[in-house]
Design a protein around this motif. Structure first.
Motif, mmCIF file in Angstrom:
data_model
loop_
_atom_site.group_PDB
_atom_site.id
_atom_site.type_symbol
_atom_site.label_atom_id
_atom_site.label_comp_id
_atom_site.label_asym_id
_atom_site.label_seq_id
_atom_site.Cartn_x
_atom_site.Cartn_y
_atom_site.Cartn_z
ATOM 1 N N UNK A 111 50.483 31.922 34.363
ATOM 2 C CA UNK A 111 49.933 32.745 35.439
ATOM 3 C C UNK A 111 48.517 33.184 35.076
ATOM 4 N N UNK A 112 48.346 33.639 33.820
ATOM 5 C CA UNK A 112 47.012 34.038 33.366
ATOM 6 C C UNK A 112 46.011 32.913 33.569
ATOM 7 N N UNK A 113 46.376 31.736 33.090
ATOM 8 C CA UNK A 113 45.465 30.600 33.168
ATOM 9 C C UNK A 113 45.146 30.238 34.613
ATOM 10 N N UNK A 114 46.195 30.242 35.445
ATOM 11 C CA UNK A 114 45.991 29.834 36.827
ATOM 12 C C UNK A 114 45.158 30.851 37.592
ATOM 13 N N UNK A 115 45.328 32.124 37.248
ATOM 14 C CA UNK A 115 44.526 33.133 37.930
ATOM 15 C C UNK A 115 43.050 32.941 37.586
ATOM 16 N N UNK A 116 42.772 32.612 36.339
ATOM 17 C CA UNK A 116 41.379 32.451 35.932
ATOM 18 C C UNK A 116 40.796 31.127 36.387
ATOM 19 N N UNK A 117 41.526 30.050 36.199
ATOM 20 C CA UNK A 117 40.962 28.716 36.463
ATOM 21 C C UNK A 117 41.922 27.889 37.319
ATOM 22 N N UNK A 118 42.121 28.285 38.587
ATOM 23 C CA UNK A 118 43.138 27.598 39.397
ATOM 24 C C UNK A 118 42.894 26.088 39.525
ATOM 25 N N UNK A 119 41.679 25.717 39.808
ATOM 26 C CA UNK A 119 41.401 24.285 40.057
ATOM 27 C C UNK A 119 41.746 23.444 38.848
#
Ligand SMILES: Nc1nc2c(ncn2[C@@H]2O[C@H](COP(=O)(O)OP(=O)(O)OP(=O)(O)O)[C@@H](O)[C@H]2O)c(=O)[nH]1
Ligand SMILES: [Mg+2]
Lengths: 213, 810
Positions: free
Chosen positions: B151-159
């Motif tokens: 979730x952390x990663x996706x919030x920061x760098x979704x693409x």
């Protein structure tokens, strides 16, 4: 609207072999002469009848272009049937079949029914792959085979319906675990999910005998 | 730099060196222990400690520990505990959130640090698949933090995450399996993760749908008690929304999979709802469900999809359920508003649904049609603004492509035979049209105008409507009253509303034009406005609109009013206003910000009533008519020109040769331009590629910079006395900064260059278009004097196109 079974299909094969056209012919009874390149995956659905049971087909038409390969692989696992299509007027699409088949076998569940389709049978004058070659390939790899034309609709119904019949028979034989959705099969809402051996398993033999069409 | 110094001071400020290790020192030691210790127990303890420090000393833990943590994830796979600590730590350092502990440490924490660490982690494409593999680990201590880290990663760098997951085998399948989790926290976070992952990525959305997401989510929703459930219901609905929005394939799947029917229980309101009331969560859940329904029938979807979804919604009795919510009591205003909008889109352009809606009755005494009750709210100043807008939208949806409905409303205005005394829609609209509330005027005018869209019969019927004004005075027609009111009201909103109604009415309807031209003062008013020159408070809209109406009076004039024949009015525009001014005023409308906003979608979207001046269907009409009006005014001039040309026909041959030369000449220029354009385009591509490369370098430098910064902070601690080393690092950083600045400058230069190329390119394009137009004009003229045969191979492309488009004159 309600159905006895729902089967998930995928259509795979090289770009331009006519996958989207086959689906459109099957769901809308139309032919699309221009190549409208599929991006990713497109969905289509239709109801058919087998053994006087309503069966809903949910079909995912995948993009044949190499660039989408990793995306389309995500669809193998949950499918009960696959139409593997080549174009009888382009030999290279036939030559690529092994790659497709390996890919499908590797990522799908082992019971997936695969129907091999040589499409564009209306273009006899430009034929590059003999019908016998398709038959031989199918025999060798244990597939069902059929030549179709998405343009004239020849054999299109049969291709989709025969695939469903195969799946249906496998269910009757108890090969498919129908309670596992990952197999691409669902039982209709009004059918008891607790009875996997199915209503009238005995009756099937009888209806098979009387099936003349 | 400052940031680190101050950060260090607070850490080092206390006891003298040697007595107690500082935070960064501890981090350094722990990291080294994790990487060198051979005892699992040691490593595990160190990881646990790192986790504890990962909020307060996020920068240090991230910069020094990321590689080591990654190693642990690969080497200590067998120990769930250490893996859990690792994942937790990684989750913290990549979080977008700023932690309280960080703030204590530093008053000015770096806002992007989470993003930068996320980027570093994702840069190695092998890292994410490792995390995905931990989703298959059932142990709670592993699976849960793995999800949270994702979730952390996706919030920061979704693409970036989306791209990697799409190419990692079975990546999405692993995620989807999490929805079957029996531990609620895990499952709920999995839903959250999927919400982030499915945002604006059609491929992922389709895979998720294929993996039976709708079944799984609807199961969760029903287990949780539908709209009475907690926030997880809202999350499930949000995820479903992500899957459906702008995704025709998934909408089709949703419909074909009979999921619409499964929404029904969500719309059942409990009997005692008035007593128990609406909890905030219930309101949120309900909003989501309504939004979901609207997504299926949104006017932006392909028509075929809309129609079939509308039909399914009706057959599943969802339209019925929605209408009963409309008429229920105790429904919060914002839910009611959204329900009205939803009903609107479920019936929009669908005759059967519209007919159903006509027959819905409100439970009043005596029962009134729901339509009447809604319109009552629309013209009631005391109702909330958003609700009134929704009613207008719903009414428009009811009339959309619905001749019967249009007739039904107009009928209620005609001198009635039945002597029925019940309030009707038409009466409400009429009184709203001329009331003291400008917003009611506007709403009613727009509503009435929708009764006339593409309906010549109702335009004529509405002309028959008579109004009694003063006692004893002659009754006047509705249209003349509009003309009078237009001049009397001082409110811009009212004026524009009325003008939109009049324009819809007069388009293709000469009898309406005739009546309007006879309204005393009307033409003088329009002329004065059109030639006025004030430019404030949206006055340009009023002027443009008046110009538009004048144009319609020319276009649809049957010459039955003596002083205002087609010819007279054209003269009036040309002499009194001036064609140039006229066109300028007309242009003002389409150039206006509110025009762009209104033309975007049929729904009326405004935060404040003052923004309501133009409306969607009017914009459509304007777009169609604008060209015809300019043509009508221009064509007449051309005609007179044409005559003089014809009189020169003795010189036909000379003229012909002259034109031919000209065309040849222009053809050459055209080719030249095309060549240049291609050349510039290539250059443009090259520069763009260069720019991208530079940007890439820049990003790398920034990363290095961050790393250095972090490394230096710890370096400075340990070697506190060895100042020279510190200086050394400082020097490196200064160096890097200088490099960065230089690169920045280079980038700016390149961008400027790029922009200038782009401008050149635009200019060239414009030139091309102008030349094209000229060429066509010349050819048209040639053709008129019959000098140019139809086929011409010398300038094939352009003439071919033209022949395709226009019916041939020959
Ligand atoms: N004559 C003939 N043409 C066909 C037939 N089927 C498809 N075509 C044509 O072949 C071209 C490609 O068809 P598509 O169905 O779009 O190909 P596809 O397999 O979906 O291609 P991708 O989406 O790129 O994977 C189109 O121009 C079709 O008109 C057929 O049976 N006969
Ligand atoms: Mg296709």
């Amino acid at each position: 609207m309600s159905y006895a079974y729902l089967f998930k299909y995928i259509i795979i094969g090289d770009t331009g072999v006519g996958k989207s056209c086959l689906l459109l012919q099957f769901t809308d009874k139309r032919f699309q002469p221009v190549h409208d390149l599929t991006i990713g995956v497109e969905f289509g659905a239709r109801m058919i009848t087998i053994d006087s049971k309503q069966i809903k087909l949910q079909i995912w038409d995948t993009a044949g272009q190499e660039a989408f390969r990793s995306i389309t692989r995500s669809y193998y696992r949950g499918a009960a049937g696959a139409l593997l299509v080549y174009d009888i007027t382009r030999r290279e699409t036939f030559n690529h079949l092994t790659t497709w088949l390996d890919d499908a076998r590797q990522h799908s569940n082992s019971n997936m029914v695969i129907m091999l389709i040589g499409n564009k049978s209306d273009l006899e004058s430009r034929r590059e792959v003999k019908k016998e070659e398709g038959e031989a390939f199918a025999r060798e790899h244990g597939l069902v085979f059929m030549e179709t034309s998405a343009k004239t609709a020849a054999n299109v119904e049969e291709a989709f319906i025969n695939t469903a019949k195969e799946i249906y028979e496998k269910i009757q034989e108890g090969v498919f675990d129908i309670n596992n959705e990952a197999n691409g099969i669902k039982i209709g809402p009004q059918h008891s999910p607790t009875n996997p051996s199915l209503p009238g398993a005995g009756g099937v033999g009888g209806s098979q005998g009387s099936a003349c069409c | 730099m400052e940031y680190f110094k101050s950060g260090l001071k607070s850490v080092l400020g206390g006891p003298p060196p040697g007595t107690q290790p500082t935070g960064p020192e501890t981090v350094e030691k722990l990291v080294s222990r994790v990487s060198t210790s051979t005892l699992l127990e040691d490593r595990r303890d160190a990881c646990r400690a790192l986790r504890a420090l990962s909020k307060k000393y996020r920068l240090e833990v991230g910069a020094q520990g990321m590689d080591v943590l990654r190693q642990v994830l690969e080497l200590d796979r067998a120990d769930p505990e250490i893996i859990g600590y690792c994942l937790d730590t990684l989750c913290n350092i990549t979080s977008k959130e700023i932690f309280e502990e960080e703030r204590e440490n530093d008053v000015n924490p770096n806002l992007n640090v989470g993003e930068q660490f996320s980027e570093m982690f994702l840069k190695n494409p092998e890292n994410l698949p490792v995390i995905l593999s931990y989703l298959e680990e059932y142990d709670f201590r592993v699976r849960w933090p793995a999800i949270k880290f994702l979730i952390s990663l996706t919030t920061c760098k979704p693409k970036e995450v989306q791209e990697i997951i799409l190419v990692s085998p079975m990546g999405m399948s692993k995620l989807m399996d999490l929805l079957a989790e029996n531990r609620e926290v895990v499952r709920n976070d999995a839903v959250l993760l999927l919400i982030h992952l499915t945002k604006s990525n059609a491929n992922i959305q389709k895979i998720v749908a294929f993996e039976n997401a709708f079944d799984k989510l609807l199961n969760i929703i029903s287990d949780e008690g539908y709209t009475d459930g907690g926030i997880v219901v809202e999350d499930c609905l949000l995820l479903m929304l992500n899957l459906l929005q702008n995704n025709t394939s998934n909408i089709n799947f949703f419909k074909e999979g009979s999921y619409i029917q499964k929404l029904t229980p969500m719309f059942v309101l409990p009997e005692n709802l008035e007593e128990i009331g609406w909890s905030p969560q219930k309101v949120s859940n309900f909003h989501c469900v309504l939004h979901l329904v609207r997504t299926l029938v949104s006017p932006n979807n392909p028509a075929q999809i809309i129609t079939s979804c509308q039909k399914t919604l009706r057959n599943a009795n969802l339209l019925e359920a929605l209408c009963s919510i409309l008429m229920a009591s105790g429904v919060p205003a914002d839910i009611l508003t959204e329900t009205i909008n939803t009903v609107g889109e479920v019936i929009r352009g669908n005759l059967t649904n519209q007919e159903y809606f006509t027959n819905v009755l409100a439970p009043s005494n005596p029962p009134r049609p729901a339509l009447v009750v809604l319109i009552m709210s629309m013209v009631n100043e005391k109702q909330p603004f958003a609700l009134r807008c929704a009613v207008l939208y719903c009414f428009q949806c009811f009339l959309y492509k619905n001749e019967i409905g249009q007739e039904l409303v107009v009928q209620t205005l005609l001198p009635s035979s039945s002597g029925n005394t019940a309030v009707t829609t038409g009466q409400l609209l009429c009184s709203g049209l001329f009331s003291n509330d400008p917003l009611s005027n506007w709403f009613s005018a727009v509503a009435l105008s929708h009764c006339l869209i593409e309906n010549p019969a109702q335009k004529e019927q509405l002309l028959r409507v008579l109004l009694a004004t003063n006692l004893g005075a002659q009754p006047v027609t509705l249209l003349s009253q509009c003309g009078v009111f237009l001049q009397h009201t001082s409110k811009l909103q009212a004026k524009l509303g009325i003008l939109m109604l009049i324009s819809m009415w007069m388009a293709h309807c000469p009898p309406a034009v005739k009546i309007f031209l006879n309204v005393p003062g009307a033409m003088a008013f329009l002329t004065a406005q059109t030639s006025a020159s004030e430019f404030d408070n949206n006055a340009e809209l009023l002027q443009g609109m008046c110009a538009f109406i004048m144009g319609l009076c020319v276009l649809f004039n049957d010459n039955s009013v003596q002083n205002y024949s087609k010819e007279n009015l054209s003269q009036l525009i040309e002499k009194r206003v001036g064609l140039e001014t006229y066109c300028k005023k007309l242009n003002e409308i389409a150039r206006h910000e509110l025009y762009a906003r209104a033309a975007k979608q049929p729904q009326i979207r405004a935060k404040h009533s003052s923004e309501l001046l133009l409306e969607f269907e009017f914009c459509k009409l304007f777009k169609i008519m604008e060209g015809s009006i300019i043509q009508a005014l221009g064509v007449q001039r051309d005609l007179s020109n044409g005559i003089s040309e014809l009189s020169l026909s003795e010189h036909e041959n000379a003229l012909l040769l002259q034109y031919k030369d000209l065309i040849r000449d222009q053809d050459k220029k055209l080719q030249e331009c095309q060549r240049k354009y291609a050349f510039l385009q290539k250059q443009f591509e090259d520069v763009k590629a260069q720019k991208d490369e530079l940007q890439q370098t820049n990003i790398q430098l920034i990363d290095q910079h961050t790393l250095f910064k972090a490394q230096m902070s710890s370096g400075a601690n340990i070697n506190n006395l060895e100042n020279h080393q510190n200086d050394n690092s400082a020097e490196i950083i200064e160096n890097l900064k200088a490099q960065l600045a230089k690169k920045d400058e280079e980038l700016a230069d390149k961008i400027a260059e790029l922009e200038s190329y782009q401008k050149d390119q635009d200019d060239l394009l414009e030139l091309l278009t102008a030349q094209d137009t000229k060429l066509n004009k010349f050819k048209e003229k040639l053709r008129q004097i019959g000098a140019l045969p139809k086929e011409e191979d010398s300038n094939s492309e352009i003439s071919d196109n033209e022949d395709d488009n226009k019916p041939s004159l020959l």
